[in-house]
Scaffold this motif. Structure first.
Motif, PDB file in Angstrom:
ATOM      1  N   LEU A  66       0.853  -1.183   0.000  1.00  0.00           N
ATOM      2  CA  LEU A  66       0.000   0.000   0.000  1.00  0.00           C
ATOM      3  C   LEU A  66       0.892   1.237   0.000  1.00  0.00           C
ATOM      4  O   LEU A  66       1.808   1.344   0.822  1.00  0.00           O
ATOM      5  CB  LEU A  66      -0.895   0.023   1.234  1.00  0.00           C
ATOM      6  N   VAL A  67       0.628   2.162  -0.913  1.00  0.00           N
ATOM      7  CA  VAL A  67       1.370   3.415  -1.003  1.00  0.00           C
ATOM      8  C   VAL A  67       0.381   4.558  -0.804  1.00  0.00           C
ATOM      9  O   VAL A  67      -0.689   4.567  -1.409  1.00  0.00           O
ATOM     10  CB  VAL A  67       2.077   3.573  -2.369  1.00  0.00           C
ATOM     11  N   LYS A  68       0.728   5.512   0.069  1.00  0.00           N
ATOM     12  CA  LYS A  68      -0.084   6.706   0.281  1.00  0.00           C
ATOM     13  C   LYS A  68       0.723   7.922  -0.113  1.00  0.00           C
ATOM     14  O   LYS A  68       1.924   7.993   0.159  1.00  0.00           O
ATOM     15  CB  LYS A  68      -0.468   6.851   1.750  1.00  0.00           C
ATOM     16  N   GLU A  69       0.062   8.884  -0.732  1.00  0.00           N
ATOM     17  CA  GLU A  69       0.691  10.153  -1.066  1.00  0.00           C
ATOM     18  C   GLU A  69      -0.238  11.270  -0.591  1.00  0.00           C
ATOM     19  O   GLU A  69      -1.437  11.217  -0.839  1.00  0.00           O
ATOM     20  CB  GLU A  69       0.944  10.265  -2.567  1.00  0.00           C
ATOM     21  N   ILE A  70       0.333  12.252   0.082  1.00  0.00           N
ATOM     22  CA  ILE A  70      -0.439  13.390   0.575  1.00  0.00           C
ATOM     23  C   ILE A  70      -0.145  14.592  -0.302  1.00  0.00           C
ATOM     24  O   ILE A  70       1.014  14.958  -0.511  1.00  0.00           O
ATOM     25  CB  ILE A  70      -0.083  13.725   2.042  1.00  0.00           C
ATOM     26  N   GLU A  71      -1.221  15.195  -0.780  1.00  0.00           N
ATOM     27  CA  GLU A  71      -1.144  16.411  -1.590  1.00  0.00           C
ATOM     28  C   GLU A  71      -1.710  17.549  -0.741  1.00  0.00           C
ATOM     29  O   GLU A  71      -2.814  17.433  -0.211  1.00  0.00           O
ATOM     30  CB  GLU A  71      -1.977  16.200  -2.856  1.00  0.00           C
ATOM     31  N   ASN A  72      -0.941  18.633  -0.582  1.00  0.00           N
ATOM     32  CA  ASN A  72      -1.429  19.754   0.222  1.00  0.00           C
ATOM     33  C   ASN A  72      -2.354  20.646  -0.609  1.00  0.00           C
ATOM     34  O   ASN A  72      -2.561  20.409  -1.789  1.00  0.00           O
ATOM     35  CB  ASN A  72      -0.268  20.536   0.860  1.00  0.00           C
ATOM     36  N   VAL A  73      -2.930  21.691   0.033  1.00  0.00           N
ATOM     37  CA  VAL A  73      -3.872  22.565  -0.672  1.00  0.00           C
ATOM     38  C   VAL A  73      -3.207  23.336  -1.804  1.00  0.00           C
ATOM     39  O   VAL A  73      -3.887  23.781  -2.727  1.00  0.00           O
ATOM     40  CB  VAL A  73      -4.594  23.535   0.285  1.00  0.00           C
ATOM     41  N   ALA A  74      -1.899  23.483  -1.750  1.00  0.00           N
ATOM     42  CA  ALA A  74      -1.178  24.157  -2.832  1.00  0.00           C
ATOM     43  C   ALA A  74      -1.010  23.239  -4.042  1.00  0.00           C
ATOM     44  O   ALA A  74      -0.536  23.675  -5.087  1.00  0.00           O
ATOM     45  CB  ALA A  74       0.184  24.643  -2.338  1.00  0.00           C
ATOM     46  N   GLY A  75      -1.394  21.961  -3.893  1.00  0.00           N
ATOM     47  CA  GLY A  75      -1.310  21.031  -5.014  1.00  0.00           C
ATOM     48  C   GLY A  75       0.012  20.322  -5.147  1.00  0.00           C
ATOM     49  O   GLY A  75       0.316  19.765  -6.199  1.00  0.00           O
ATOM     50  N   ALA A  76       0.819  20.279  -4.093  1.00  0.00           N
ATOM     51  CA  ALA A  76       2.127  19.612  -4.141  1.00  0.00           C
ATOM     52  C   ALA A  76       2.092  18.332  -3.311  1.00  0.00           C
ATOM     53  O   ALA A  76       1.427  18.274  -2.268  1.00  0.00           O
ATOM     54  CB  ALA A  76       3.217  20.533  -3.613  1.00  0.00           C
ATOM     55  N   VAL A  77       2.816  17.317  -3.757  1.00  0.00           N
ATOM     56  CA  VAL A  77       2.964  16.083  -2.998  1.00  0.00           C
ATOM     57  C   VAL A  77       3.964  16.375  -1.877  1.00  0.00           C
ATOM     58  O   VAL A  77       5.114  16.710  -2.144  1.00  0.00           O
ATOM     59  CB  VAL A  77       3.463  14.925  -3.887  1.00  0.00           C
ATOM     60  N   VAL A  78       3.502  16.256  -0.620  1.00  0.00           N
ATOM     61  CA  VAL A  78       4.355  16.637   0.507  1.00  0.00           C
ATOM     62  C   VAL A  78       4.683  15.476   1.441  1.00  0.00           C
ATOM     63  O   VAL A  78       5.484  15.637   2.365  1.00  0.00           O
ATOM     64  CB  VAL A  78       3.723  17.800   1.305  1.00  0.00           C
ATOM     65  N   ALA A  79       4.067  14.317   1.220  1.00  0.00           N
ATOM     66  CA  ALA A  79       4.369  13.149   2.039  1.00  0.00           C
ATOM     67  C   ALA A  79       4.031  11.892   1.258  1.00  0.00           C
ATOM     68  O   ALA A  79       3.075  11.877   0.478  1.00  0.00           O
ATOM     69  CB  ALA A  79       3.581  13.175   3.347  1.00  0.00           C
ATOM     70  N   VAL A  80       4.834  10.857   1.471  1.00  0.00           N
ATOM     71  CA  VAL A  80       4.564   9.536   0.901  1.00  0.00           C
ATOM     72  C   VAL A  80       4.855   8.496   1.981  1.00  0.00           C
ATOM     73  O   VAL A  80       5.733   8.702   2.826  1.00  0.00           O
ATOM     74  CB  VAL A  80       5.408   9.240  -0.365  1.00  0.00           C
ATOM     75  N   ALA A  81       4.093   7.423   1.964  1.00  0.00           N
ATOM     76  CA  ALA A  81       4.317   6.336   2.922  1.00  0.00           C
ATOM     77  C   ALA A  81       4.006   5.024   2.219  1.00  0.00           C
ATOM     78  O   ALA A  81       3.233   4.991   1.262  1.00  0.00           O
ATOM     79  CB  ALA A  81       3.428   6.508   4.144  1.00  0.00           C
ATOM     80  N   TRP A  82       4.609   3.960   2.710  1.00  0.00           N
ATOM     81  CA  TRP A  82       4.368   2.644   2.138  1.00  0.00           C
ATOM     82  C   TRP A  82       4.446   1.600   3.230  1.00  0.00           C
ATOM     83  O   TRP A  82       5.113   1.775   4.249  1.00  0.00           O
ATOM     84  CB  TRP A  82       5.356   2.329   1.013  1.00  0.00           C
ATOM     85  N   ARG A  83       3.694   0.509   3.025  1.00  0.00           N
ATOM     86  CA  ARG A  83       3.689  -0.617   3.960  1.00  0.00           C
ATOM     87  C   ARG A  83       3.255  -1.840   3.177  1.00  0.00           C
ATOM     88  O   ARG A  83       2.251  -1.804   2.481  1.00  0.00           O
ATOM     89  CB  ARG A  83       2.716  -0.363   5.103  1.00  0.00           C
ATOM     90  N   GLY A  84       4.043  -2.909   3.304  1.00  0.00           N
ATOM     91  CA  GLY A  84       3.650  -4.132   2.622  1.00  0.00           C
ATOM     92  C   GLY A  84       4.788  -5.092   2.399  1.00  0.00           C
ATOM     93  O   GLY A  84       5.891  -4.893   2.912  1.00  0.00           O
ATOM     94  N   PRO A  85       4.531  -6.094   1.596  1.00  0.00           N
ATOM     95  CA  PRO A  85       5.518  -7.155   1.391  1.00  0.00           C
ATOM     96  C   PRO A  85       6.719  -6.759   0.543  1.00  0.00           C
ATOM     97  O   PRO A  85       7.732  -7.454   0.549  1.00  0.00           O
ATOM     98  CB  PRO A  85       4.714  -8.256   0.688  1.00  0.00           C
ATOM     99  N   GLY A  86       6.632  -5.670  -0.173  1.00  0.00           N
ATOM    100  CA  GLY A  86       7.761  -5.236  -0.999  1.00  0.00           C
ATOM    101  C   GLY A  86       7.953  -3.739  -0.914  1.00  0.00           C
ATOM    102  O   GLY A  86       7.063  -3.008  -0.493  1.00  0.00           O
TER     103      GLY A  86
END
Length: 156
Positions: A66-86
């Protein structure tokens, strides 16, 4: 006439490198880059939900990560996270600039100590933490100064 061909080849080469760099999405890039992440990592599903101060994008990779990406109100990707078998393609998620910082941290240390510890980066406006073992990897990377108000990366 030969000089014109050399000049044209030179500009074509510069354009090719610029286009390649743009193809890599990652932290600090516009939210539109999330679609490129999904395509390059062959994500099987993708969802998005509004959170306080931005949008959380989730995608599941073919291997179940599972990959998560956070986009702020300015429209920029400011955080990413991952968890899983690979592990996901970190060069894709972090982008060229932050991936280089991550690699530098991973290559510091000496001998067995370096091999036993996952790299942790806390510098140059970026925080990267990774860990896990085969079949259970995790990680988070974020730009502290650009996170949405009230966003807690530890709860991500």
């Amino acid at each position: 006439m030969g000089g014109a061909r050399v000049c044209a080849a030179f500009f074509a080469l510069i354009f090719a490198f610029a286009a390649t760099d743009d193809a890599v999405a990652g932290l600090g890039q516009p939210g539109a880059s999330i679609a490129r992440d999904r395509a390059r990592m062959a994500a099987t599903t993708q969802t998005a939900r509004t959170i306080a101060g931005g949008v959380e994008h989730r995608m599941t990779l073919a291997n179940g990560t599972l990959v998560k990406e956070i986009e702020n109100v300015a429209g920029a990707v400011v955080a990413v996270a991952w968890r899983g078998p690979g592990r996901p393609d970190l060069r894709q998620l972090l982008g060229a600039q932050y991936f280089a910082t991550f690699q530098e941290a991973a290559n510091t240390g000496h001998g067995r100590i370096r091999m036993r510890r996952a790299p942790r980066v806390h510098r140059n406006g970026i925080v990267i933490q990774t860990g896990g073992h085969p079949a259970a990897f995790w990680g988070i990377a974020y730009l502290p100064g650009q996170l949405p108000a009230g966003f807690d990366p530890n709860a991500f």
